[in-house]
Design a protein around this motif. Structure first.
Motif, PDB file in Angstrom:
ATOM      1  N   VAL A 159      39.000 138.878 -58.553  1.00  0.00           N
ATOM      2  CA  VAL A 159      37.861 139.778 -58.695  1.00  0.00           C
ATOM      3  C   VAL A 159      36.544 139.020 -58.603  1.00  0.00           C
ATOM      4  O   VAL A 159      35.584 139.479 -57.966  1.00  0.00           O
ATOM      5  N   GLU A 160      36.472 137.858 -59.214  1.00  0.00           N
ATOM      6  CA  GLU A 160      35.235 137.082 -59.168  1.00  0.00           C
ATOM      7  C   GLU A 160      34.882 136.691 -57.737  1.00  0.00           C
ATOM      8  O   GLU A 160      33.709 136.735 -57.335  1.00  0.00           O
ATOM      9  N   ALA A 161      35.903 136.325 -56.963  1.00  0.00           N
ATOM     10  CA  ALA A 161      35.668 135.959 -55.568  1.00  0.00           C
ATOM     11  C   ALA A 161      35.162 137.164 -54.774  1.00  0.00           C
ATOM     12  O   ALA A 161      34.278 137.037 -53.921  1.00  0.00           O
ATOM     13  N   ILE A 162      35.738 138.338 -55.052  1.00  0.00           N
ATOM     14  CA  ILE A 162      35.309 139.553 -54.366  1.00  0.00           C
ATOM     15  C   ILE A 162      33.855 139.877 -54.696  1.00  0.00           C
ATOM     16  O   ILE A 162      33.047 140.171 -53.811  1.00  0.00           O
ATOM     17  N   LEU A 163      33.497 139.805 -55.957  1.00  0.00           N
ATOM     18  CA  LEU A 163      32.136 140.130 -56.383  1.00  0.00           C
ATOM     19  C   LEU A 163      31.110 139.201 -55.734  1.00  0.00           C
ATOM     20  O   LEU A 163      30.008 139.640 -55.357  1.00  0.00           O
ATOM     21  N   LYS A 164      31.445 137.933 -55.577  1.00  0.00           N
ATOM     22  CA  LYS A 164      30.520 136.968 -54.983  1.00  0.00           C
ATOM     23  C   LYS A 164      30.244 137.268 -53.514  1.00  0.00           C
ATOM     24  O   LYS A 164      29.206 136.877 -52.980  1.00  0.00           O
ATOM     25  N   LEU A 165      31.164 137.985 -52.859  1.00  0.00           N
ATOM     26  CA  LEU A 165      31.012 138.283 -51.436  1.00  0.00           C
ATOM     27  C   LEU A 165      30.134 139.509 -51.182  1.00  0.00           C
ATOM     28  O   LEU A 165      29.724 139.755 -50.054  1.00  0.00           O
ATOM     29  N   HIS A 166      29.891 140.303 -52.207  1.00  0.00           N
ATOM     30  CA  HIS A 166      29.054 141.505 -52.105  1.00  0.00           C
ATOM     31  C   HIS A 166      29.483 142.423 -50.942  1.00  0.00           C
ATOM     32  O   HIS A 166      28.653 142.840 -50.129  1.00  0.00           O
ATOM     33  N   PRO A 167      30.772 142.756 -50.860  1.00  0.00           N
ATOM     34  CA  PRO A 167      31.204 143.640 -49.773  1.00  0.00           C
ATOM     35  C   PRO A 167      30.859 145.093 -50.069  1.00  0.00           C
ATOM     36  O   PRO A 167      30.650 145.477 -51.226  1.00  0.00           O
ATOM     37  N   ASP A 168      30.791 145.895 -49.009  1.00  0.00           N
ATOM     38  CA  ASP A 168      30.675 147.342 -49.192  1.00  0.00           C
ATOM     39  C   ASP A 168      32.004 147.917 -49.678  1.00  0.00           C
ATOM     40  O   ASP A 168      32.021 148.867 -50.466  1.00  0.00           O
ATOM     41  N   ALA A 169      33.107 147.335 -49.168  1.00  0.00           N
ATOM     42  CA  ALA A 169      34.433 147.848 -49.525  1.00  0.00           C
ATOM     43  C   ALA A 169      35.484 146.770 -49.313  1.00  0.00           C
ATOM     44  O   ALA A 169      35.292 145.832 -48.531  1.00  0.00           O
ATOM     45  N   ILE A 182      39.424 146.742 -48.111  1.00  0.00           N
ATOM     46  CA  ILE A 182      40.406 147.610 -47.453  1.00  0.00           C
ATOM     47  C   ILE A 182      41.784 146.989 -47.637  1.00  0.00           C
ATOM     48  O   ILE A 182      42.047 145.879 -47.156  1.00  0.00           O
ATOM     49  N   ILE A 183      42.658 147.707 -48.314  1.00  0.00           N
ATOM     50  CA  ILE A 183      43.976 147.200 -48.696  1.00  0.00           C
ATOM     51  C   ILE A 183      45.041 147.983 -47.940  1.00  0.00           C
ATOM     52  O   ILE A 183      45.119 149.200 -48.040  1.00  0.00           O
ATOM     53  N   GLY A 184      45.881 147.271 -47.172  1.00  0.00           N
ATOM     54  CA  GLY A 184      46.826 147.922 -46.273  1.00  0.00           C
ATOM     55  C   GLY A 184      48.164 148.275 -46.864  1.00  0.00           C
ATOM     56  O   GLY A 184      49.101 148.607 -46.124  1.00  0.00           O
ATOM     57  N   THR A 185      48.307 148.219 -48.165  1.00  0.00           N
ATOM     58  CA  THR A 185      49.568 148.574 -48.811  1.00  0.00           C
ATOM     59  C   THR A 185      49.286 149.077 -50.220  1.00  0.00           C
ATOM     60  O   THR A 185      48.356 148.602 -50.880  1.00  0.00           O
ATOM     61  N   LYS A 186      50.079 150.020 -50.687  1.00  0.00           N
ATOM     62  CA  LYS A 186      49.843 150.611 -52.004  1.00  0.00           C
ATOM     63  C   LYS A 186      50.019 149.616 -53.139  1.00  0.00           C
ATOM     64  O   LYS A 186      49.478 149.813 -54.229  1.00  0.00           O
ATOM     65  N   THR A 187      50.767 148.553 -52.897  1.00  0.00           N
ATOM     66  CA  THR A 187      51.040 147.591 -53.962  1.00  0.00           C
ATOM     67  C   THR A 187      50.017 146.461 -54.017  1.00  0.00           C
ATOM     68  O   THR A 187      50.096 145.606 -54.893  1.00  0.00           O
ATOM     69  N   GLY A 188      49.070 146.439 -53.091  1.00  0.00           N
ATOM     70  CA  GLY A 188      48.104 145.359 -53.050  1.00  0.00           C
ATOM     71  C   GLY A 188      47.003 145.491 -54.091  1.00  0.00           C
ATOM     72  O   GLY A 188      46.565 146.586 -54.430  1.00  0.00           O
ATOM     73  N   CYS A 189      46.569 144.363 -54.620  1.00  0.00           N
ATOM     74  CA  CYS A 189      45.448 144.299 -55.572  1.00  0.00           C
ATOM     75  C   CYS A 189      45.577 145.336 -56.689  1.00  0.00           C
ATOM     76  O   CYS A 189      44.728 146.228 -56.824  1.00  0.00           O
ATOM     77  N   PRO A 190      46.621 145.251 -57.510  1.00  0.00           N
ATOM     78  CA  PRO A 190      46.822 146.243 -58.577  1.00  0.00           C
ATOM     79  C   PRO A 190      45.644 146.305 -59.543  1.00  0.00           C
ATOM     80  O   PRO A 190      45.056 145.281 -59.887  1.00  0.00           O
ATOM     81  N   TYR A 191      45.322 147.531 -59.929  1.00  0.00           N
ATOM     82  CA  TYR A 191      44.257 147.820 -60.905  1.00  0.00           C
ATOM     83  C   TYR A 191      42.878 147.337 -60.450  1.00  0.00           C
ATOM     84  O   TYR A 191      41.977 147.156 -61.264  1.00  0.00           O
ATOM     85  N   LEU A 192      42.693 147.151 -59.165  1.00  0.00           N
ATOM     86  CA  LEU A 192      41.421 146.606 -58.694  1.00  0.00           C
ATOM     87  C   LEU A 192      40.260 147.565 -58.933  1.00  0.00           C
ATOM     88  O   LEU A 192      39.144 147.120 -59.263  1.00  0.00           O
ATOM     89  N   GLU A 193      40.490 148.849 -58.777  1.00  0.00           N
ATOM     90  CA  GLU A 193      39.406 149.801 -59.007  1.00  0.00           C
ATOM     91  C   GLU A 193      38.873 149.696 -60.438  1.00  0.00           C
ATOM     92  O   GLU A 193      37.655 149.745 -60.668  1.00  0.00           O
ATOM     93  N   LYS A 195      39.075 147.026 -62.335  1.00  0.00           N
ATOM     94  CA  LYS A 195      38.450 145.717 -62.489  1.00  0.00           C
ATOM     95  C   LYS A 195      37.064 145.666 -61.849  1.00  0.00           C
ATOM     96  O   LYS A 195      36.211 144.880 -62.268  1.00  0.00           O
ATOM     97  N   LEU A 196      36.849 146.492 -60.823  1.00  0.00           N
ATOM     98  CA  LEU A 196      35.559 146.500 -60.133  1.00  0.00           C
ATOM     99  C   LEU A 196      34.641 147.609 -60.629  1.00  0.00           C
ATOM    100  O   LEU A 196      33.557 147.820 -60.073  1.00  0.00           O
ATOM    101  N   MET A 197      35.078 148.314 -61.663  1.00  0.00           N
ATOM    102  CA  MET A 197      34.270 149.415 -62.189  1.00  0.00           C
ATOM    103  C   MET A 197      32.888 148.909 -62.598  1.00  0.00           C
ATOM    104  O   MET A 197      32.746 147.870 -63.239  1.00  0.00           O
ATOM    105  N   GLY A 198      31.866 149.642 -62.194  1.00  0.00           N
ATOM    106  CA  GLY A 198      30.500 149.235 -62.477  1.00  0.00           C
ATOM    107  C   GLY A 198      29.842 148.528 -61.314  1.00  0.00           C
ATOM    108  O   GLY A 198      28.617 148.389 -61.276  1.00  0.00           O
TER     109      GLY A 198
END
Length: 419
Positions: free
Chosen positions: A162-172, A174-185, A187-190
């Protein structure tokens, strides 16, 4: 190309595609008539709803505010023009979701997702990828995805950083499988980062068009689909001339004493190539016998059952091979394993030398038609004597993947090699 332009030419493009092309519903709100595009026909259909002439559909509420009204026509017009600020869509879990538009900075998870992004010509928007862990991580395929070698990593898709994602400041992301990045929404709340779940591995074409709208690259998706459907239509036209009783009976040998049934992408590829999957309905009988309500599209299978069915051809799936491998011996090992299965040599497939192996990824994602071409050539070599699947595969790489990769020198995809 502006969406207003593609809206004008989309009807012409669709007329080129025959009824045998792969059909799907674009799961974006505003697709009021339930086809594969958002265009003027959706405005007409929605007006019919407002006038009491048409039935309301699941996707007619374009702005997803709980009611169908003139504001939805405005939203559809904006989608056509490419001026909408957000898009509402159905995600991989079947839930209605929202994403900002257009997406300029994106993080990708799963290799099939990266392939779609390259088809859409949006590689330069990628600021992060998954690079560690299990098969399918984009960073694990530097030969096939050289564009992303220097792209920032967000780690393993089983526990995205999550920290790596936040540092990249992406708009979105995109996860190509239902099992990818569990609970990410959660973790990124806010944050202002949208999380987009699409099954890019099993629903390549629908995912392609959903992402095309999010990235404002629908013209690229249409160009690709026209090219792809040209080959699928050719196969369909030819296999339609084969009487049902003369079609090749195929057993798909999946590692671990399992097979594939109707509803899986593997079985669909066999059927599109004109074959009969002998295990197509196997899951239904197993489910009834076991008293199970859900369907397993990759069920276990007994060798004795296969021998009783006596398939005309056996196509084995291999987990090993692909773009990062130059030695076809990994496929030959799988081939030898199947050939060594007790009794397989006495089947029609074994007696007539019709046992083949394919790298499993060929049948998944937006490039799934390539496996159909290989299968058609295997099953009906005389009917497809003029077809060169490897040439089509190379065209896919050169024209739509934008990567310097020569199939005559690299890769391991099918065995025995096609002459």
């Amino acid at each position: 190309m502006n969406k207003a332009i593609y809206a004008l030419i989309s009807l012409g493009l669709l007329l080129i595609l025959s009824a045998t092309a792969q059909e799907f519903t674009l799961d974006i709100f505003g697709n009021a008539n339930g086809d594969d595009l958002i265009d003027e026909e959706d405005i007409s259909y929605l007006q019919g709803i407002l006038d009491g002439e048409n039935e309301k559909t699941d996707l007619s509420d374009a702005n997803n505010d709980g009611k169908v009204d003139e504001n939805d026509i405005d939203q559809i017009e904006q989608i056509i023009q490419g001026t909408e600020s957000e898009i509402y869509y159905i995600d991989a879990f079947g839930n209605s979701s929202r994403v900002k538009h257009p997406l300029e900075r994106i993080v990708l998870v799963y290799d099939n997702t990266a392939e779609i992004i390259r088809i859409l010509g949006a590689e330069e928007r990628v600021v992060g990828v998954d690079s560690e862990g299990s098969s399918g991580a984009i960073g694990k395929y530097p030969t096939y995805f050289p564009q992303f070698i220097q792209t920032a990593s967000i780690g393993n898709r089983n526990d995205c950083d999550v920290e790596a994602i936040l540092k990249l400041h992406p708009d979105a992301i995109i996860i190509g499988t239902k099992t990818g990045c569990p609970y990410l929404e959660e973790k990124l709340m806010g944050s202002d980062i949208d999380v987009v779940y699409l099954e890019t591995w099993s629903k390549g074409t629908p995912s392609l068009f959903t992402l095309a709208y999010m990235l404002d690259e629908v013209d690229r998706a249409l160009e690709y689909q026209e090219w792809k459907d040209g080959y699928l239509d050719m196969v369909a036209e030819r296999v339609a001339t084969i009487p049902e009783g003369e079609r090749v009976k195929v057993f798909v040998d999946r590692p671990g004493n399992t097979t594939v049934v109707r509803g899986s992408g593997y079985s669909e590829a066999i059927e599109l190539a004109g074959g009969i999957n002998i295990a197509a309905d196997l899951a239904d009988s197993l489910r009834v016998d076991a008293g199970i309500s859900s369907k397993n599209t990759l069920p276990p299978v007994e060798t004795e059952w296969v021998l009783e069915q006596n398939p005309d051809a056996i196509i084995g799936l291999s987990w090993n091979g692909g773009y990062e491998v130059d030695d076809e011996s990994v496929l030959k090992e799988r081939y030898d394993e199947i050939m060594g299965t007790a009794g397989f040599g006495e089947t029609n497939a074994g007696k007539n030398g019709r046992i083949y192996v394919t790298y499993f990824i060929n049948t998944l994602g937006a490039g799934d038609h390539i496996s159909v071409l290989y299968f058609a050539k295997w099953l009906y070599p005389d009917l497809f004597g003029d077809l060169d699947p490897e040439q089509v595969h190379q065209e896919y790489i050169d024209r739509f993947q934008n990567v310097d990769y020569d199939l005559k020198e690299h890769g391991a995809f099918v065995y025995p090699p096609m002459s």
